[in-house]
Scaffold this active site. Structure first.
Site, PDB file in Angstrom:
ATOM      1  N   LYS A 193       0.586  -1.229   0.374  1.00 51.68           N
ATOM      2  CA  LYS A 193       0.402  -0.298   0.240  1.00 51.68           C
ATOM      3  C   LYS A 193       0.853   1.118   0.249  1.00 51.68           C
ATOM      4  CE  LYS A 193      -1.891   2.941   2.334  1.00 51.68           C
ATOM      5  NZ  LYS A 193      -1.904   4.700   1.893  1.00 51.68           N
ATOM      6  N   SER A 247       5.119   7.547  10.418  1.00 52.21           N
ATOM      7  CA  SER A 247       4.748   8.163  11.443  1.00 52.21           C
ATOM      8  C   SER A 247       5.288   7.186  12.548  1.00 52.21           C
ATOM      9  CB  SER A 247       4.017   9.571  11.426  1.00 52.21           C
ATOM     10  OG  SER A 247       2.894   8.529  10.743  1.00 52.21           O
ATOM     11  N   GLY A 251       2.502   4.421  13.249  1.00 54.32           N
ATOM     12  CA  GLY A 251       2.960   3.433  14.235  1.00 54.32           C
ATOM     13  C   GLY A 251       1.817   2.608  14.911  1.00 54.32           C
ATOM     14  N   GLU A 269       8.798   0.960  11.805  1.00 51.45           N
ATOM     15  CA  GLU A 269      10.031   2.125  11.070  1.00 51.45           C
ATOM     16  C   GLU A 269       8.798   3.045  11.233  1.00 51.45           C
ATOM     17  OE1 GLU A 269      12.693   0.298  11.467  1.00 51.45           O
ATOM     18  OE2 GLU A 269      12.312  -1.218  10.380  1.00 51.45           O
ATOM     19  N   CYS A 303      13.948   9.727   7.441  1.00 50.95           N
ATOM     20  CA  CYS A 303      13.428   9.905   8.488  1.00 50.95           C
ATOM     21  C   CYS A 303      14.655   9.822   9.264  1.00 50.95           C
ATOM     22  CB  CYS A 303      12.900   7.769   8.856  1.00 50.95           C
ATOM     23  SG  CYS A 303      13.529   6.883   7.854  1.00 50.95           S
ATOM     24  N   GLU A 403       9.786  15.627  14.659  1.00 52.55           N
ATOM     25  CA  GLU A 403      10.192  15.071  13.550  1.00 52.55           C
ATOM     26  C   GLU A 403       9.745  16.438  12.743  1.00 52.55           C
ATOM     27  OE1 GLU A 403       9.054  11.870  11.203  1.00 52.55           O
ATOM     28  OE2 GLU A 403      10.658  11.851  11.177  1.00 52.55           O
TER      29      GLU A 403
HETATM   30  P1  NAD Z   1       2.251   8.018   8.102  1.00 52.35           P
HETATM   31  O1  NAD Z   1       2.904   8.351   9.000  1.00 52.35           O
HETATM   32  O2  NAD Z   1       1.262   9.535   7.835  1.00 52.35           O
HETATM   33  O3  NAD Z   1       1.626   7.352   6.539  1.00 52.35           O
HETATM   34  C1  NAD Z   1       2.537   6.268   6.061  1.00 52.35           C
HETATM   35  C2  NAD Z   1       1.864   5.180   5.441  1.00 52.35           C
HETATM   36  O4  NAD Z   1       0.558   4.863   6.104  1.00 52.35           O
HETATM   37  C3  NAD Z   1       1.167   6.373   4.172  1.00 52.35           C
HETATM   38  O5  NAD Z   1       0.893   4.589   3.357  1.00 52.35           O
HETATM   39  C4  NAD Z   1      -0.328   6.366   4.925  1.00 52.35           C
HETATM   40  O6  NAD Z   1      -1.528   6.817   3.954  1.00 52.35           O
HETATM   41  C5  NAD Z   1      -0.622   5.135   5.710  1.00 52.35           C
HETATM   42  N1  NAD Z   1      -1.479   5.443   7.058  1.00 52.35           N
HETATM   43  C6  NAD Z   1      -1.791   6.874   7.299  1.00 52.35           C
HETATM   44  N2  NAD Z   1      -2.469   6.926   8.329  1.00 52.35           N
HETATM   45  C7  NAD Z   1      -3.333   5.276   8.023  1.00 52.35           C
HETATM   46  C8  NAD Z   1      -4.049   5.287   8.896  1.00 52.35           C
HETATM   47  N3  NAD Z   1      -5.435   4.935   9.135  1.00 52.35           N
HETATM   48  N4  NAD Z   1      -4.506   3.156   8.565  1.00 52.35           N
HETATM   49  C9  NAD Z   1      -3.681   2.847   7.766  1.00 52.35           C
HETATM   50  N5  NAD Z   1      -2.856   3.374   7.123  1.00 52.35           N
HETATM   51  C10 NAD Z   1      -2.738   4.699   7.629  1.00 52.35           C
HETATM   52  O7  NAD Z   1       3.823   8.976   7.545  1.00 52.35           O
HETATM   53  P2  NAD Z   1       4.130   9.714   6.424  1.00 52.35           P
HETATM   54  O8  NAD Z   1       3.903  11.172   6.102  1.00 52.35           O
HETATM   55  O9  NAD Z   1       3.873   8.689   4.742  1.00 52.35           O
HETATM   56  O10 NAD Z   1       6.182   9.616   6.280  1.00 52.35           O
HETATM   57  C11 NAD Z   1       6.303  10.194   6.546  1.00 52.35           C
HETATM   58  C12 NAD Z   1       7.281   9.300   7.996  1.00 52.35           C
HETATM   59  O11 NAD Z   1       7.539   8.257   8.149  1.00 52.35           O
HETATM   60  C13 NAD Z   1       7.914  10.524   9.228  1.00 52.35           C
HETATM   61  O12 NAD Z   1       7.965  10.339  10.436  1.00 52.35           O
HETATM   62  C14 NAD Z   1       8.892   9.713   8.546  1.00 52.35           C
HETATM   63  O13 NAD Z   1       9.702   9.384  10.255  1.00 52.35           O
HETATM   64  C15 NAD Z   1       8.542   7.415   8.998  1.00 52.35           C
HETATM   65  N6  NAD Z   1       9.947   6.781   7.912  1.00 52.35           N
HETATM   66  C16 NAD Z   1      10.166   6.087   8.860  1.00 52.35           C
HETATM   67  C17 NAD Z   1      11.902   5.477   8.192  1.00 52.35           C
HETATM   68  C18 NAD Z   1      12.191   4.148   8.779  1.00 52.35           C
HETATM   69  O14 NAD Z   1      12.860   3.743   8.388  1.00 52.35           O
HETATM   70  N7  NAD Z   1      11.937   4.225  10.747  1.00 52.35           N
HETATM   71  C19 NAD Z   1      11.771   5.367   6.660  1.00 52.35           C
HETATM   72  C20 NAD Z   1      11.099   6.526   5.974  1.00 52.35           C
HETATM   73  C21 NAD Z   1       9.708   6.990   6.735  1.00 52.35           C
END
Ligand code: NAD
Length: 500
Positions: A193, A247, A251, A269, A303, A403
């Site tokens: 997804k 995020s 998570g 992650e 990240c 962040e």
């Molecule tokens: P996000 O958490 O908003 O979204 C991530 C994914 O989750 C997307 O596909 C989104 O559609 C989905 N999502 C959002 N709400 C959801 C829900 N209620 N139920 C199920 N799925 C849902 O994060 P983002 O804004 O896309 O990415 C940025 C974040 O990702 C930052 O916090 C960054 O640090 C983190 N990140 C971490 C790593 C790592 O390896 N630790 C790597 C890259 C990014």
């Protein structure tokens, strides 16, 4: 393959001529959302519509889960000999490499990142990661437990079944590969997804997977919004695991969804606020160069970006000058499709506004704006922010704790090593960090004391499929990359036989 353009204008023409596939890839076919709905993906380079994306929901997720489950149960992938899995996955990797430039255009349309990075970092890292896991296929052994000669006790690793991979928008291809590679080599079926902001490059992988010989139903790609598409996937009773990157906030929802449904496995992650500790004896030129790249690369949407610099008071001012000089000399900002740009647009308007809000918060909190702080290139219609540095940041300020996920560096002074380590560890996150010093005793002590999944010494942002990657504390658990990543997509089974 078409010749690679050499000018911004030619790249933009190539991007405009591209019609991205925005339909879901389910059971080996591209299909519209069952509801018939689609949404427009806005390109952050200039605010134009890059293409239409299937607005998938629970019904599409159900279809994908059914296809993935059927593929798993009849063993069309799981039961292939390891050498055959390896051959097919190597072909998948080779096809990604062969389509490098087409995929790079999609990645830049998705994210707004500079085309040069998509061409030379994102797509190559994706194919190399798949290749790495393909090569592992026939090199993984199970175990025999040390018992009496009459007891033959096999400890086997078996695939979990159906894996949902929910990924963010900052490195769509790389993070997809970090999940798909180990999950497939372990024998699972996968439903990817992608983030709503970045569907196109991931969807392109579907046709290459099919062409490579990955059987229908084994890799499905379902685009859509988090609440509408990600949530039903994470709540699904027939999904065995969610491998999530995103995020910390979302998570936490993944763990809730797992407990509210079938106690599926969860690997997380999550976010970071990584600290780079610069001691008084550090090579400041080297440190400044790495610090600038770590926070301005991909517009700071990384990240483990080194977003906090914890600098010894005696060198702090010189270090800030040097970081600003590197940004100016080495990291020119420009249009996402300018082949000479090293920094381009934020992923979307909302993210740009969020970062500008944080800059306003930093000023209000009393930090000193030492560089940048503004939106730029507004005439393009895109969403660009210039490299920014805050000086005199206090460890408890919001810009030092939360962040920001943008090109904003927070510089915090320290006087003693103990204080530096305390500041570095003083957030909820634990993804990355670094220490800059010529004294290897200090390097050893400080790198051991930093509570993070990766700590760099006199370098930053080194990355390879060979090394595990992931977080301590609220940066998550479970690791992507390396052979360790495969284990999380498998269960142990003990088979105990007694001979007469
Ligand atoms: P996000 O958490 O908003 O979204 C991530 C994914 O989750 C997307 O596909 C989104 O559609 C989905 N999502 C959002 N709400 C959801 C829900 N209620 N139920 C199920 N799925 C849902 O994060 P983002 O804004 O896309 O990415 C940025 C974040 O990702 C930052 O916090 C960054 O640090 C983190 N990140 C971490 C790593 C790592 O390896 N630790 C790597 C890259 C990014």
């Amino acid at each position: 393959m078409l010749d690679r353009p050499t000018t911004k204008e030619a790249w933009i023409a190539r991007a405009r001529a591209t019609v991205p596939e925005g339909r879901a890839f389910i059971n080996g076919q591209y299909v519209a959302a069952r509801s018939g709905k689609a949404f427009a993906k806005i390109s952050s380079m200039d605010g134009s519509v890059a293409g239409q994306v299937a607005d998938c929901d629970a019904a599409d997720i159900d279809e994908a889960v059914k296809a993935a489950r059927a593929a798993f149960e009849d063993g069309r992938w799981r039961d292939l000999p390891a050498t055959e899995k390896k051959r097919i996955m190597l072909r998948f990797a080779a096809l990604i490499e062969a389509h490098n430039d087409e995929i790079a255009v999609l990645e830049t349309l998705d994210v707004g990142k500079v085309i040069g990075n998509s061409l030379s970092i994102d797509v190559p890292s994706c194919h190399k990661c798949i290749q790495y896991y393909a090569e592992l296929a026939d090199k993984m052994y199970d175990e025999i437990a040390p018992m009496s000669p009459k007891d033959l006790v096999l400890v086997r690793k078996e695939p979990l079944g159906v894996v949902g991979a929910i990924v963010p928008w900052n490195y769509p291809l790389i993070i997809a590969a970090w999940k798909i590679g180990p999950a497939l080599v372990a024998g699972n079926s996968v439903i990817l997804k992608p983030a709503e902001q970045s569907p196109f490059a991931s969807l392109y992988l579907g046709k290459l997977a099919k062409e490579a010989g990955i059987p229908d139903g084994v890799l499905n790609i379902v685009p859509g919004f988090g609440e509408k598409t990600g949530k039903p996937l994470a709540l699904h009773m027939d999904v065995d695991m969610i491998a999530f990157t995103g995020s910390t906030e979302v998570g936490k929802l993944m763990m809730r969804y797992a407990s509210e449904s079938n106690i599926k496995r969860v690997a997380l992650e999550l976010g970071g606020k990584s600290a780079q500790i610069v001691m008084a004896d550090a090579d400041l030129d080297k440190a400044a160069e790495a610090i600038a790249w770590s926070i301005y690369y991909n517009q700071g949407q990384t990240c483990h970006a080194g977003s906090r610099v914890v600098a010894h008071r005696s060198i702090k001012d010189r270090l800030i000058e040097k970081v600003a000089a590197v940004a100016k000399a080495q990291i020119p900002q420009g249009h996402s499709f300018d082949p000479h740009a090293q920094m381009a647009a934020m992923v979307e308007k909302k993210q740009m506004e969020r970062v500008l809000d944080y800059i306003a918060i930093g000023e209000k909190e009393g930090a000193t704006l030492a560089l940048g702080g503004k939106r730029v290139l507004e005439e393009t219609g895109g969403f660009y922010i210039e490299p920014t540095i805050f000086d005199n940041v206090k460890p408890d300020m919001r810009i030092a704790q939360e962040e920001i996920f943008g090109p904003v560096l927070a510089v915090i002074p320290f006087d003693t090593e103990e204080e530096a380590v305390g500041i570095a560890n003083g957030t909820i996150f634990g993804l990355g960090g670094s220490v800059w010093t010529k004294d290897m005793n200090v390097a050893h002590r400080v790198s051991s004391a930093i509570r993070a999944g990766t700590v760099f010494v006199n370098c930053y942002d080194k990355s390879s499929p060979v090394t595990p990657f992931g977080g301590f504390k609220q940066s998550g658990f479970g690791r992507d990359r390396s052979p360790h990543a495969v284990d999380k997509y498998m269960d142990f089974k003990t088979i105990w036989t007694v001979y007469e």
